[in-house]
Design a protein around this motif. Structure first.
Motif, PDB file in Angstrom:
ATOM      1  N   ARG A  98     -67.737 -37.889 -20.209  1.00 46.82           N
ATOM      2  CA  ARG A  98     -66.354 -38.242 -20.510  1.00 46.82           C
ATOM      3  C   ARG A  98     -65.431 -37.036 -20.422  1.00 46.82           C
ATOM      4  O   ARG A  98     -64.301 -37.146 -19.943  1.00 46.82           O
ATOM      5  N   GLU A  99     -65.905 -35.891 -20.868  1.00 43.73           N
ATOM      6  CA  GLU A  99     -65.083 -34.681 -20.743  1.00 43.73           C
ATOM      7  C   GLU A  99     -64.845 -34.343 -19.271  1.00 43.73           C
ATOM      8  O   GLU A  99     -63.754 -33.937 -18.879  1.00 43.73           O
ATOM      9  N   GLY A 100     -65.879 -34.532 -18.442  1.00 40.50           N
ATOM     10  CA  GLY A 100     -65.709 -34.301 -17.005  1.00 40.50           C
ATOM     11  C   GLY A 100     -64.696 -35.248 -16.387  1.00 40.50           C
ATOM     12  O   GLY A 100     -63.900 -34.850 -15.518  1.00 40.50           O
ATOM     13  N   LEU A 101     -64.675 -36.495 -16.825  1.00 40.86           N
ATOM     14  CA  LEU A 101     -63.701 -37.462 -16.316  1.00 40.86           C
ATOM     15  C   LEU A 101     -62.288 -37.089 -16.752  1.00 40.86           C
ATOM     16  O   LEU A 101     -61.332 -37.224 -15.982  1.00 40.86           O
ATOM     17  N   ARG A 102     -62.150 -36.628 -17.992  1.00 40.36           N
ATOM     18  CA  ARG A 102     -60.830 -36.190 -18.461  1.00 40.36           C
ATOM     19  C   ARG A 102     -60.339 -34.977 -17.663  1.00 40.36           C
ATOM     20  O   ARG A 102     -59.169 -34.915 -17.272  1.00 40.36           O
ATOM     21  N   GLU A 103     -61.236 -34.030 -17.414  1.00 38.74           N
ATOM     22  CA  GLU A 103     -60.858 -32.846 -16.640  1.00 38.74           C
ATOM     23  C   GLU A 103     -60.489 -33.223 -15.208  1.00 38.74           C
ATOM     24  O   GLU A 103     -59.560 -32.646 -14.622  1.00 38.74           O
ATOM     25  N   TYR A 104     -61.204 -34.196 -14.654  1.00 34.25           N
ATOM     26  CA  TYR A 104     -60.876 -34.656 -13.297  1.00 34.25           C
ATOM     27  C   TYR A 104     -59.477 -35.261 -13.253  1.00 34.25           C
ATOM     28  O   TYR A 104     -58.689 -34.966 -12.347  1.00 34.25           O
ATOM     29  N   ALA A 105     -59.149 -36.118 -14.234  1.00 31.97           N
ATOM     30  CA  ALA A 105     -57.820 -36.732 -14.267  1.00 31.97           C
ATOM     31  C   ALA A 105     -56.731 -35.682 -14.438  1.00 31.97           C
ATOM     32  O   ALA A 105     -55.685 -35.742 -13.778  1.00 31.97           O
ATOM     33  N   ARG A 106     -56.975 -34.687 -15.297  1.00 29.76           N
ATOM     34  CA  ARG A 106     -55.983 -33.619 -15.463  1.00 29.76           C
ATOM     35  C   ARG A 106     -55.834 -32.794 -14.190  1.00 29.76           C
ATOM     36  O   ARG A 106     -54.723 -32.378 -13.835  1.00 29.76           O
ATOM     37  N   TYR A 107     -56.948 -32.569 -13.503  1.00 35.17           N
ATOM     38  CA  TYR A 107     -56.881 -31.836 -12.239  1.00 35.17           C
ATOM     39  C   TYR A 107     -56.030 -32.585 -11.208  1.00 35.17           C
ATOM     40  O   TYR A 107     -55.205 -31.984 -10.511  1.00 35.17           O
ATOM     41  N   VAL A 108     -56.229 -33.904 -11.117  1.00 42.69           N
ATOM     42  CA  VAL A 108     -55.453 -34.704 -10.161  1.00 42.69           C
ATOM     43  C   VAL A 108     -53.959 -34.608 -10.467  1.00 42.69           C
ATOM     44  O   VAL A 108     -53.136 -34.416  -9.569  1.00 42.69           O
ATOM     45  N   VAL A 109     -53.613 -34.716 -11.751  1.00 44.04           N
ATOM     46  CA  VAL A 109     -52.199 -34.703 -12.136  1.00 44.04           C
ATOM     47  C   VAL A 109     -51.579 -33.333 -11.926  1.00 44.04           C
ATOM     48  O   VAL A 109     -50.486 -33.205 -11.342  1.00 44.04           O
ATOM     49  N   SER A 231     -43.888 -37.965  -1.219  1.00 42.70           N
ATOM     50  CA  SER A 231     -42.763 -37.042  -1.282  1.00 42.70           C
ATOM     51  C   SER A 231     -41.500 -37.811  -0.929  1.00 42.70           C
ATOM     52  O   SER A 231     -41.543 -38.878  -0.327  1.00 42.70           O
ATOM     53  N   GLY A 232     -40.345 -37.270  -1.298  1.00 46.17           N
ATOM     54  CA  GLY A 232     -39.086 -37.914  -0.959  1.00 46.17           C
ATOM     55  C   GLY A 232     -38.666 -38.956  -1.972  1.00 46.17           C
ATOM     56  O   GLY A 232     -39.164 -39.017  -3.107  1.00 46.17           O
ATOM     57  N   GLY A 233     -37.752 -39.794  -1.549  1.00 50.09           N
ATOM     58  CA  GLY A 233     -37.132 -40.753  -2.456  1.00 50.09           C
ATOM     59  C   GLY A 233     -38.062 -41.810  -3.002  1.00 50.09           C
ATOM     60  O   GLY A 233     -37.842 -42.318  -4.096  1.00 50.09           O
ATOM     61  N   LEU A 234     -39.102 -42.185  -2.259  1.00 50.78           N
ATOM     62  CA  LEU A 234     -40.045 -43.210  -2.717  1.00 50.78           C
ATOM     63  C   LEU A 234     -41.380 -42.610  -3.141  1.00 50.78           C
ATOM     64  O   LEU A 234     -42.389 -43.317  -3.193  1.00 50.78           O
ATOM     65  N   ALA A 235     -41.390 -41.332  -3.454  1.00 52.44           N
ATOM     66  CA  ALA A 235     -42.645 -40.638  -3.759  1.00 52.44           C
ATOM     67  C   ALA A 235     -43.406 -41.310  -4.894  1.00 52.44           C
ATOM     68  O   ALA A 235     -42.832 -41.637  -5.939  1.00 52.44           O
ATOM     69  N   VAL A 236     -44.694 -41.527  -4.674  1.00 52.96           N
ATOM     70  CA  VAL A 236     -45.563 -42.075  -5.711  1.00 52.96           C
ATOM     71  C   VAL A 236     -45.860 -40.969  -6.719  1.00 52.96           C
ATOM     72  O   VAL A 236     -46.301 -39.883  -6.350  1.00 52.96           O
ATOM     73  N   LYS A 237     -45.628 -41.242  -7.978  1.00 57.32           N
ATOM     74  CA  LYS A 237     -45.848 -40.271  -9.043  1.00 57.32           C
ATOM     75  C   LYS A 237     -47.237 -40.483  -9.654  1.00 57.32           C
ATOM     76  O   LYS A 237     -47.825 -41.563  -9.539  1.00 57.32           O
ATOM     77  N   PRO A 238     -47.768 -39.467 -10.347  1.00 55.46           N
ATOM     78  CA  PRO A 238     -49.102 -39.609 -10.957  1.00 55.46           C
ATOM     79  C   PRO A 238     -49.088 -40.397 -12.258  1.00 55.46           C
ATOM     80  O   PRO A 238     -49.873 -40.111 -13.172  1.00 55.46           O
ATOM     81  N   ASP A 239     -48.207 -41.378 -12.358  1.00 54.81           N
ATOM     82  CA  ASP A 239     -48.089 -42.143 -13.605  1.00 54.81           C
ATOM     83  C   ASP A 239     -49.392 -42.839 -13.981  1.00 54.81           C
ATOM     84  O   ASP A 239     -49.730 -42.941 -15.165  1.00 54.81           O
ATOM     85  N   ALA A 240     -50.124 -43.337 -12.983  1.00 60.03           N
ATOM     86  CA  ALA A 240     -51.360 -44.052 -13.272  1.00 60.03           C
ATOM     87  C   ALA A 240     -52.376 -43.129 -13.947  1.00 60.03           C
ATOM     88  O   ALA A 240     -53.069 -43.531 -14.890  1.00 60.03           O
TER      89      ALA A 240
END
Length: 255
Positions: A98-109, A231-240
């Motif tokens: 679980r700690e590895g999964l949390r670190e992976y998500a933080r790395y992506v963001v 990137s740009g006006g429709l850029a997908v953010k890391p909200d998920a």
């Protein structure tokens, strides 16, 4: 590219052939009127071509960005399901996974998302997931519950890898080659066409021409601005992924 150039040359040659043939046969009359049949037909076709290319330049990136946004939520769903599935594993192993999964998500963001604006993913992300999958695959399990949990975790991680590959494909998405260039070229031709046809707008007649030029310029800029889904006006953010990190905190610890 070569085929496009040859098609353009063939089209110009066809016009030249038609001019020579009809002049030789004595058919038709000279048309020098800016509002005549030649200018009217060319102007309408040019406007239609611009609208077609402009629609492609807008619709394709728009749908690509929307699909990429949906895919990020599918990826984080697999991430959260993996986090849940780790619960029945032995406590030290479940906590480490679980700690590895949390670190992976933080790395992506924090680290990977800025790279995606350039059309690529960070190589470290795949290495992190590979390490976690290898760690789970090597876990010694002695109970049926732990064995089932291990199998479920590996299945969820397979979904996570597939979603990551899809995100890599989304990051490399771009409009068809030449669409933006053709949008600019046809936009410029639409603006200068009245002058090429022989019209010389003056006074208040310049107002609609100027307004059209401004709006076309803004439209072409918007088409360029939304060309990439991250990137740009429709850029997908890391909200998920941010939501997934918050959801991790609400999931009970393993036992």
């Amino acid at each position: 590219m070569l085929a496009g150039v040859l098609a353009a040359v063939a089209a110009v040659g066809l016009v030249a052939l038609a001019v020579v043939l009809f002049r030789t046969l004595g058919r038709g009359t000279d048309d020098r009127d800016p509002g005549g049949a030649s200018a009217g037909h060319a102007g309408s076709m040019l406007s239609s071509l611009f609208l077609l290319v402009f629609a492609i330049a807008i619709v394709v990136p728009w749908t690509s960005a929307d699909a990429a946004r949906q895919n990020t939520y599918m990826e984080t769903q697999a991430l959260v399901e993996t986090y849940w599935a780790a619960a029945p594993l032995p406590v030290p192993d479940a906590d480490q996974l679980r700690e590895g999964l949390r670190e992976y998500a933080r790395y992506v963001v924090d680290d990977e998302w800025p790279l995606m604006a350039a059309g690529r993913l960070g190589p470290e992300g795949t290495d992190r997931l590979e390490s976690l999958r290898a760690y789970v695959a090597e876990l010694p399990v002695t109970t049926d519950e732990a064995r089932d949990a291990k199998s479920t975790v590996l299945d969820r991680m397979a979904d996570l890898f597939a979603a990551r590959r899809q995100r890599a494909a989304d990051a490399g998405t771009a409009p068809p080659p030449g669409v933006l260039l053709l949008t600019v070229v046809t936009g410029v031709l639409v603006i200068v066409f009245p002058f090429l046809a022989g019209a010389r707008p003056r006074g208040f007649a310049l107002i609609p021409v100027t307004a059209m030029a401004v709006l076309l310029g803004v439209g072409v800029y918007l088409a360029w601005n939304i060309a990439h889904p991250f990137s740009g006006g429709l850029a997908v953010k890391p909200d998920a992924f941010v939501s997934a990190l918050h959801e991790f905190q609400r999931i009970p610890e393993g036992r």
